[in-house]
Design a protein around this motif. Structure first.
Motif, PDB file in Angstrom:
ATOM      1  N   ILE A  42       1.752  23.220   5.002  1.00 50.02           N
ATOM      2  CA  ILE A  42       2.463  21.968   4.755  1.00 50.02           C
ATOM      3  C   ILE A  42       1.601  20.805   5.233  1.00 50.02           C
ATOM      4  N   ILE A  43       1.431  19.821   4.359  1.00 50.12           N
ATOM      5  CA  ILE A  43       0.743  18.588   4.720  1.00 50.12           C
ATOM      6  C   ILE A  43       1.801  17.491   4.839  1.00 50.12           C
ATOM      7  N   PHE A  44       1.830  16.858   6.000  1.00 46.59           N
ATOM      8  CA  PHE A  44       2.779  15.781   6.255  1.00 46.59           C
ATOM      9  C   PHE A  44       2.067  14.439   6.085  1.00 46.59           C
ATOM     10  N   ILE A  45       2.692  13.547   5.313  1.00 42.24           N
ATOM     11  CA  ILE A  45       2.156  12.194   5.193  1.00 42.24           C
ATOM     12  C   ILE A  45       3.204  11.198   5.638  1.00 42.24           C
ATOM     13  N   LEU A  48       1.197  23.041  -5.752  1.00 38.74           N
ATOM     14  CA  LEU A  48       1.362  21.910  -4.850  1.00 38.74           C
ATOM     15  C   LEU A  48       2.772  21.381  -5.058  1.00 38.74           C
ATOM     16  N   MET A  49       3.602  21.475  -4.022  1.00 42.05           N
ATOM     17  CA  MET A  49       5.021  21.171  -4.149  1.00 42.05           C
ATOM     18  C   MET A  49       5.427  20.044  -3.209  1.00 42.05           C
ATOM     19  N   VAL A  50       6.013  19.006  -3.767  1.00 39.32           N
ATOM     20  CA  VAL A  50       6.589  17.928  -2.972  1.00 39.32           C
ATOM     21  C   VAL A  50       8.038  18.283  -2.659  1.00 39.32           C
ATOM     22  N   THR A  51       8.410  18.202  -1.393  1.00 39.84           N
ATOM     23  CA  THR A  51       9.787  18.504  -1.000  1.00 39.84           C
ATOM     24  C   THR A  51      10.137  17.748   0.268  1.00 39.84           C
ATOM     25  N   HIS A  52      11.415  17.512   0.463  1.00 42.69           N
ATOM     26  CA  HIS A  52      11.891  16.906   1.702  1.00 42.69           C
ATOM     27  C   HIS A  52      12.604  17.936   2.565  1.00 42.69           C
ATOM     28  N   ASP A  53      12.745  19.162   2.042  1.00 40.25           N
ATOM     29  CA  ASP A  53      13.596  20.176   2.655  1.00 40.25           C
ATOM     30  C   ASP A  53      12.758  21.216   3.395  1.00 40.25           C
ATOM     31  N   ALA A  54      13.030  21.420   4.684  1.00 42.83           N
ATOM     32  CA  ALA A  54      12.246  22.350   5.502  1.00 42.83           C
ATOM     33  C   ALA A  54      12.395  23.795   5.025  1.00 42.83           C
ATOM     34  N   TYR A  55      13.591  24.166   4.590  1.00 43.96           N
ATOM     35  CA  TYR A  55      13.786  25.533   4.100  1.00 43.96           C
ATOM     36  C   TYR A  55      12.933  25.791   2.864  1.00 43.96           C
ATOM     37  N   ILE A  91       3.979  19.274   0.304  1.00 48.28           N
ATOM     38  CA  ILE A  91       3.761  17.908   0.759  1.00 48.28           C
ATOM     39  C   ILE A  91       5.097  17.374   1.251  1.00 48.28           C
ATOM     40  N   MET A  92       5.141  16.946   2.504  1.00 43.21           N
ATOM     41  CA  MET A  92       6.380  16.447   3.086  1.00 43.21           C
ATOM     42  C   MET A  92       6.141  15.088   3.728  1.00 43.21           C
ATOM     43  N   GLY A  93       7.212  14.341   3.881  1.00 48.48           N
ATOM     44  CA  GLY A  93       7.155  13.036   4.512  1.00 48.48           C
ATOM     45  C   GLY A  93       8.445  12.296   4.249  1.00 48.48           C
ATOM     46  N   PRO A  94       8.722  11.265   5.021  1.00 48.11           N
ATOM     47  CA  PRO A  94       9.966  10.508   4.831  1.00 48.11           C
ATOM     48  C   PRO A  94       9.954   9.744   3.524  1.00 48.11           C
ATOM     49  N   SER A  95      11.110   9.238   3.142  1.00 51.19           N
ATOM     50  CA  SER A  95      11.206   8.405   1.951  1.00 51.19           C
ATOM     51  C   SER A  95      10.264   7.211   2.084  1.00 51.19           C
ATOM     52  N   GLY A  96       9.504   6.954   1.021  1.00 52.88           N
ATOM     53  CA  GLY A  96       8.549   5.859   1.051  1.00 52.88           C
ATOM     54  C   GLY A  96       7.205   6.228   1.629  1.00 52.88           C
ATOM     55  N   ALA A  97       6.999   7.518   1.929  1.00 51.03           N
ATOM     56  CA  ALA A  97       5.730   7.943   2.531  1.00 51.03           C
ATOM     57  C   ALA A  97       4.577   7.939   1.535  1.00 51.03           C
ATOM     58  N   ALA A 144       0.849  -1.192   0.000  1.00 49.85           N
ATOM     59  CA  ALA A 144       0.000   0.000   0.000  1.00 49.85           C
ATOM     60  C   ALA A 144       0.887   1.245   0.000  1.00 49.85           C
ATOM     61  N   ALA A 145       0.872   1.972  -1.113  1.00 49.00           N
ATOM     62  CA  ALA A 145       1.641   3.221  -1.191  1.00 49.00           C
ATOM     63  C   ALA A 145       0.865   4.375  -0.577  1.00 49.00           C
TER      64      ALA A 145
END
Length: 250
Positions: free
Chosen positions: A208-211, A193-200, A33-39, A16-17
Motif C-alpha cells: 500500500i502506498i499512502f499519499i 493498481l487499485m485506489v481505495t479508501h477502505d482498509a479491508y 493507493i490510499m489517502g484522505p479525500s483530496g489527497a 496543486a493536486a
C-alpha cells in the motif's frame, strides 16, 4: 511515476493536486493507493490512465514514456496495455454480458481471431460462463462488477487500474471480487493498481502506498497474514491522520 506534479488553475488561483510524487510498481505486483479525500488519488489515476497529463514529471509503463506518445499512439497504448475496473461498472445496458466483455476488442478493428477463446477463458476465471447471454439489469451488483473485471482482462493488458472497485458492493460481493482480483494477480500475473479508501479492501494487496496532499507519505508491505496486514494499514491510516511522514522505499 517520476516527480509528478499536477497543478490546476493559473496565476493567483493555482491548486496543486500532486506535488513531486515518485514511486515504482513492479510487474506482477498488486498495489493499493490510499489517502484522505483530496489527497490526489483520482488525479494520479487519471494520469496513469492517460486521461490527463501531469504539469511536470513522467510516467513510464513497460519502458514507454506515455506522456510523449501521439494521440493515436496513446489510444493504442490505452487499448492494448491498460485495463480499467470502475466503481460504477460502466456496463452498456443494451448489450449482453458477452458483448460488454468483448467491447474493448471489437470497437476498433481488426477483431482478434481468438476472441471467442479469450472470452471463454475470462468468463471461466470469473465464473461468468452461465451468464454470458444475460443483460446487466438481470445481474446482481457483484456479478456486474465481475463483468467489469472480465472486460478489463480480455485485452490481456500489462496493467489493470481499479478505481474503488468495491465501493458499490456489499461486504459479501466485495470479498468475492477481491478474491477474484487476487486470483487474477497470481494466476494471470497481471499487475494491478487499485485506489481505495477502505482498509479491508486494501488488505488484499501486496503493498500500500499512502499519499497525502498530493505527495508520497508512506508505504506498507505485506509480510504475513492478511489480518496482520489489515491492522498495519489501519495503523498507518491513523498515522496519516496525525501527519507523521515516513521515508519512502528506495
Amino acid at each position: 511515476m517520476n516527480h509528478l506534479t499536477k497543478i490546476y488553475g493559473h496565476r493567483f488561483n493555482r491548486v496543486a493536486a500532486l506535488t513531486d510524487l515518485s514511486f515504482a510498481v513492479d510487474a506482477g505486483e498488486f498495489v493499493g493507493i490510499m489517502g484522505p479525500s483530496g489527497a490526489g488519488k483520482s488525479t494520479l489515476l487519471n494520469i496513469l490512465a492517460t486521461i490527463d497529463q501531469p504539469t511536470t514529471g513522467t510516467v513510464t509503463v513497460n519502458g514507454t514514456a506515455i506522456g510523449a506518445l501521439s494521440d493515436s499512439a496513446t489510444a493504442k497504448f490505452r487499448r492494448e496495455q491498460l485495463g480499467f475496473i470502475f466503481q460504477d461498472f460502466n456496463l452498456i445496458g443494451d448489450l449482453t454480458v458477452a458483448d460488454n466483455i468483448t467491447t474493448p476488442l471489437t470497437l476498433v478493428p481488426p477483431v482478434p481471431a481468438n476472441l471467442a477463446s479469450r472470452l471463454a477463458a475470462v468468463a471461466k476465471l470469473l465464473h461468468l460462463t452461465a451468464l454470458l447471454q444475460r443483460y446487466p439489469a438481470e445481474l446482481s451488483r457483484g456479478q456486474q462488477q465481475r463483468v467489469a473485471a472480465a472486460r478489463a482482462l480480455i485485452a490481456e493488458p500489462s496493467l489493470i487500474l481499479a478505481d474503488e472497485p468495491t465501493g458499490s458492493l456489499d461486504s459479501l460481493a466485495a470479498s468475492e471480487l477481491l478474491g477474484y482480483l487476487t486470483q487474477i494477480n497470481l494466476q494471470e500475473d497481471r499487475t494491478i493498481l487499485m485506489v481505495t479508501h477502505d482498509a479491508y479492501t486494501a488488505s488484499y494487496c501486496n503493498r500500500i502506498i499512502f499519499i497525502k496532499d498530493g505527495t508520497f507519505f508512506a508505504e506498507v508491505t505485506r509480510n504475513g497474514s492478511r489480518a496482520r496486514f489489515h491492522q498495519q494499514i489501519i495503523d498507518m491510516a491513523a498515522t496519516l491522520s496525525g501527519g507523521i511522514a515516513h521515508a519512502p522505499r528506495r
